[in-house]
Design an enzyme around this catalytic site. Structure first.
Site, mmCIF file in Angstrom:
data_model
loop_
_atom_site.group_PDB
_atom_site.id
_atom_site.type_symbol
_atom_site.label_atom_id
_atom_site.label_comp_id
_atom_site.label_asym_id
_atom_site.label_seq_id
_atom_site.Cartn_x
_atom_site.Cartn_y
_atom_site.Cartn_z
ATOM 1 N N GLY A 149 0.811 -1.221 0.000
ATOM 2 C CA GLY A 149 0.000 0.000 0.000
ATOM 3 C C GLY A 149 0.836 1.259 0.000
ATOM 4 O O GLY A 149 1.734 1.453 -0.817
ATOM 5 N N GLY A 150 0.539 2.124 0.965
ATOM 6 C CA GLY A 150 1.225 3.410 1.055
ATOM 7 C C GLY A 150 2.722 3.261 1.230
ATOM 8 O O GLY A 150 3.492 4.164 0.858
ATOM 9 N N GLY A 384 14.978 10.386 -35.644
ATOM 10 C CA GLY A 384 14.524 11.116 -34.464
ATOM 11 C C GLY A 384 15.372 10.788 -33.250
ATOM 12 O O GLY A 384 15.566 11.632 -32.366
ATOM 13 N N ALA A 385 15.887 9.570 -33.224
ATOM 14 C CA ALA A 385 16.689 9.180 -32.068
ATOM 15 C C ALA A 385 17.979 10.006 -32.009
ATOM 16 O O ALA A 385 18.468 10.337 -30.930
ATOM 17 C CB ALA A 385 16.999 7.692 -32.127
HETATM 18 C C1 HXC Z 1 -1.741 -3.562 11.293
HETATM 19 C C2 HXC Z 1 -0.346 -5.188 10.485
HETATM 20 C C3 HXC Z 1 -0.419 -4.638 9.184
HETATM 21 C C4 HXC Z 1 -1.203 -3.474 9.012
HETATM 22 C C5 HXC Z 1 0.866 -6.357 9.106
HETATM 23 N N1 HXC Z 1 0.454 -6.249 10.389
HETATM 24 N N2 HXC Z 1 0.341 -5.382 8.356
HETATM 25 N N3 HXC Z 1 -0.998 -4.643 11.518
HETATM 26 N N4 HXC Z 1 -1.843 -2.969 10.091
HETATM 27 N N5 HXC Z 1 -1.312 -2.872 7.831
HETATM 28 C C6 HXC Z 1 0.796 -7.128 11.511
HETATM 29 C C7 HXC Z 1 0.199 -8.516 11.361
HETATM 30 O O1 HXC Z 1 -1.101 -8.544 11.855
HETATM 31 C C8 HXC Z 1 1.161 -9.327 12.213
HETATM 32 O O2 HXC Z 1 0.824 -9.128 13.572
HETATM 33 C C9 HXC Z 1 2.495 -8.642 11.983
HETATM 34 O O3 HXC Z 1 2.179 -7.332 11.506
HETATM 35 C C10 HXC Z 1 3.347 -9.336 10.952
HETATM 36 O O4 HXC Z 1 2.548 -9.534 9.770
HETATM 37 P P1 HXC Z 1 2.462 -10.934 9.006
HETATM 38 O O5 HXC Z 1 1.276 -10.884 8.139
HETATM 39 O O6 HXC Z 1 2.551 -12.046 10.007
HETATM 40 O O7 HXC Z 1 3.816 -10.905 8.177
HETATM 41 P P2 HXC Z 1 4.102 -11.461 6.714
HETATM 42 O O8 HXC Z 1 3.536 -12.840 6.573
HETATM 43 O O9 HXC Z 1 5.559 -11.262 6.487
HETATM 44 O O10 HXC Z 1 3.274 -10.530 5.707
HETATM 45 C C11 HXC Z 1 3.571 -9.172 5.615
HETATM 46 C C12 HXC Z 1 2.497 -8.442 4.774
HETATM 47 C C13 HXC Z 1 1.107 -8.741 5.361
HETATM 48 C C14 HXC Z 1 2.574 -8.928 3.321
HETATM 49 C C15 HXC Z 1 2.843 -6.951 4.804
HETATM 50 O O11 HXC Z 1 1.129 -8.545 6.792
HETATM 51 C C16 HXC Z 1 0.033 -7.913 4.801
HETATM 52 O O12 HXC Z 1 -0.486 -8.195 3.724
HETATM 53 N N6 HXC Z 1 -0.359 -6.859 5.543
HETATM 54 C C17 HXC Z 1 -1.461 -5.992 5.145
HETATM 55 C C18 HXC Z 1 -1.079 -5.159 3.972
HETATM 56 C C19 HXC Z 1 -2.109 -4.149 3.639
HETATM 57 O O13 HXC Z 1 -3.094 -4.459 2.954
HETATM 58 N N7 HXC Z 1 -1.942 -2.927 4.209
HETATM 59 C C20 HXC Z 1 -2.869 -1.821 4.071
HETATM 60 C C21 HXC Z 1 -2.503 -1.131 2.762
HETATM 61 S S1 HXC Z 1 -3.511 0.228 2.440
HETATM 62 P P3 HXC Z 1 0.993 -10.280 14.668
HETATM 63 O O14 HXC Z 1 0.393 -9.680 15.892
HETATM 64 O O15 HXC Z 1 0.246 -11.464 14.131
HETATM 65 O O16 HXC Z 1 2.473 -10.520 14.758
HETATM 66 C C22 HXC Z 1 -2.502 1.537 2.608
HETATM 67 C C23 HXC Z 1 -3.173 2.808 2.363
HETATM 68 C C24 HXC Z 1 -2.364 3.796 1.632
HETATM 69 O O17 HXC Z 1 -1.371 1.456 2.922
HETATM 70 C C25 HXC Z 1 -2.613 3.745 0.169
HETATM 71 C C26 HXC Z 1 -2.097 4.972 -0.470
HETATM 72 C C27 HXC Z 1 -2.201 4.961 -1.943
#
Ligand code: HXC
Length: 488
Positions: A149-150, A384-385
């Site tokens: 994401g962000g 052109g290049a």
């Molecule tokens: C809160 C989060 C989190 C998030 C991960 N965690 N992402 N907590 N908010 N966005 C936490 C998990 O719950 C977990 O907690 C710990 O971090 C480790 O994550 P895992 O999933 O166990 O790790 P991994 O398997 O390595 O996967 C990493 C990951 C995945 C690929 C980043 O966690 C994931 O898909 N996260 C969500 C990504 C996402 O969709 N984010 C929002 C994007 S929107 P515990 O307690 O279990 O250890 C955004 C808006 C801005 O960013 C857009 C602007 C254009």
């Protein structure tokens, strides 16, 4: 730089260790280490840690000030809370005010899900600073873990992105969301790993073997660039002779115009100590960009690569070159174009995907750049290049050609196949020879003043350095405007 830092069994460092490795010893000053998140939903009140999920502050690289922030994946996946965003914005504002680069070490799951719109807004504040800082201070992003994401879009707004092989990914939406929406099965690495972004998307500028190499590459990169847009890049002491005769250059360009060669064999000998620091090496390999130093000063090289697609300019090469040229121009880095180009790459795919729109970016970038601009034509300079690759009338300050240069609208055969389509083979062959005689050399262009001099390859380093010295105090500016409207 020596490091005592110990990598854990997955080759991962902690956020603090990463910062320590990046900065000169004992130079780090941490800010906001007592800041905590303010969320009380979903049991978050029990999960407060000092500093929350980001370590931020400033320090030095080779004695020069830089600002830095590192996401701590150990704190809720390095997710961005409003408090984390506030810390990052403070560092960004300080960096802009004090004219120093910002380096981010990213390892973050994006907006903290529990905080809802608060964390989303945090990204908006960061993105806005990224944009305001663009062209004012260099911004460098290392991707050291999964970033979603962000946490991808902020790096995407910065100047350079470095990724670690196998341990870092960037995607707007992860594999689970991709599966749900498009039914495609893909793993994290294939979707957004370092190789994907280095070779296919072009998002990533450097792929590094491990975290240490990534961080040391940032230190090296900082050494090539100024701290802000009002300064010049640091001048390095140099023991390499400025007027070194490069005999090896006399044998690089093959006599047969259809035989490829590696343009880096031209660039390297031109550089001090023959050292060329290539950027985006694996993306759009038909164009080569990167930094070298000449007489101790940083130069940005933009070169066609005959070894790949014969050096023809395509969509990706246009994007890669234009972005690099604009970085150099923002930060007062002179540009040397090394040219051997048969033209823009023909094809339905290229036309339909917008080679006109993308190719226009190189013209735009070279034409608007006001830094010293030098061109060296080694062999083909067609159509052109030829024009877009920093030709005289696009605004180059000095244009040189090797005696092997060919400057024409197109190659002799292509030209005569059009002009003499209706005549017999023999007559056409005669026309081809005549066209070659007239244009397969640099003299017509030199007679018209489009080429300043025809030089022996071995003299190229000395001639380019003299031209760079001549243009060093160049004072040129474009008409005042809010900003141009570059084709995107
Ligand atoms: C809160 C989060 C989190 C998030 C991960 N965690 N992402 N907590 N908010 N966005 C936490 C998990 O719950 C977990 O907690 C710990 O971090 C480790 O994550 P895992 O999933 O166990 O790790 P991994 O398997 O390595 O996967 C990493 C990951 C995945 C690929 C980043 O966690 C994931 O898909 N996260 C969500 C990504 C996402 O969709 N984010 C929002 C994007 S929107 P515990 O307690 O279990 O250890 C955004 C808006 C801005 O960013 C857009 C602007 C254009």
């Amino acid at each position: 730089m020596e490091s005592n830092t110990i990598l854990n069994n997955q080759g991962r460092l902690t956020a603090k260790e990463r910062i320590e490795l990046l900065l000169d010893p004992n130079s780090f000053v941490e800010l906001d280490k007592f800041v905590v998140h303010r969320c009380n939903d979903f049991g978050m009140e029990k999960k407060r840690v000092d500093g929350d999920g980001v370590i931020s502050g400033y320090g030095k690289i080779d004695g020069r000030l830089v600002f830095v922030y590192a996401f701590d994946f150990a704190v809720m996946g390095g997710s961005l809370s409003a408090a984390n965003a506030q810390k990052i914005v403070k560092v960004q504002d300080l960096a802009i005010k004090n004219g120093a680069p910002v380096i981010s070490l990213n390892d973050s799951g994006g907006a903290r899900i529990q905080e809802g719109v608060e964390s989303l807004t945090g990204f908006a504040h960061i993105f806005r600073r990224n944009v305001m800082a663009s062209g004012v201070i260099p911004q460098i992003s290392a991707i050291l873990g999964p970033c979603a994401g962000g946490s991808c879009y902020s790096p995407a707004l910065t100047d350079f992105i470095l990724m670690v092989k196998e341990h870092s990914q960037m995607f707007v939406t992860g594999p689970d969301v991709v599966k749900a929406v498009t039914n495609e099965e893909v793993n994290k690495e294939t979707l957004g790993g370092a190789s994907t972004h280095a070779m296919k998307s072009g998002v990533c500028h450097f792929v590094c073997e491990d975290e240490q190499q990534t961080i040391l590459t940032i230190r090296e990169l900082i050494g090539f660039i100024p701290s802000n847009n009002m300064e010049e890049a640091p001048v390095m002491p140099v023991s390499d002779e400025v007027s070194r005769v490069c005999h090896e250059l006399d044998h690089v360009v093959p006599t047969d115009p259809n035989v490829p060669y590696d343009i880096r064999d031209i660039i390297q000998p031109l550089c001090d100590h023959q050292y060329f620091f290539e950027i985006q090496e694996l993306f759009a390999r038909n164009i080569v960009v990167g930094f070298g130093r000449m007489a101790g000063r940083t130069v940005g090289f933009v070169a066609n690569q005959p070894n790949f697609l014969a050096g023809a300019i395509d969509i990706d090469a246009s994007d890669k070159a234009a972005r690099f040229i604009r970085f150099c121009d923002c930060f007062n880095i002179p540009i040397v174009a090394v040219e051997d180009v048969p033209g823009f790459l023909p094809g339905v795919n290229q036309e339909h995907n917008g080679i006109i729109r993308h190719g226009a970016k190189i013209v735009y970038a070279f034409a608007e750049a006001t830094v010293p601009k030098i061109t060296l034509i080694t062999r083909k300079a067609y159509g052109g290049a030829y024009i877009v690759m920093n030709s005289k009338c696009i605004g180059a300050d000095a244009n040189f050609a090797f005696p092997t240069a060919e400057i024409a609208v197109m190659g002799a055969e292509g030209a005569c196949n059009i002009l003499y389509r209706k005549v017999g083979v023999e007559e056409r062959q005669k026309a081809i020879e005549a066209y070659k005689e007239k244009f397969a050399n640099p003299y017509p262009a030199a007679r018209l003043g489009y080429i300043d001099d025809i030089i022996q390859p071995c003299d190229a380093r000395a001639m380019i350095i003299k031209s760079l010295e001549m243009a060093h105090n160049k004072n040129e500016s474009n008409p005042p405007k809010k900003h141009g409207n570059m084709p995107l």
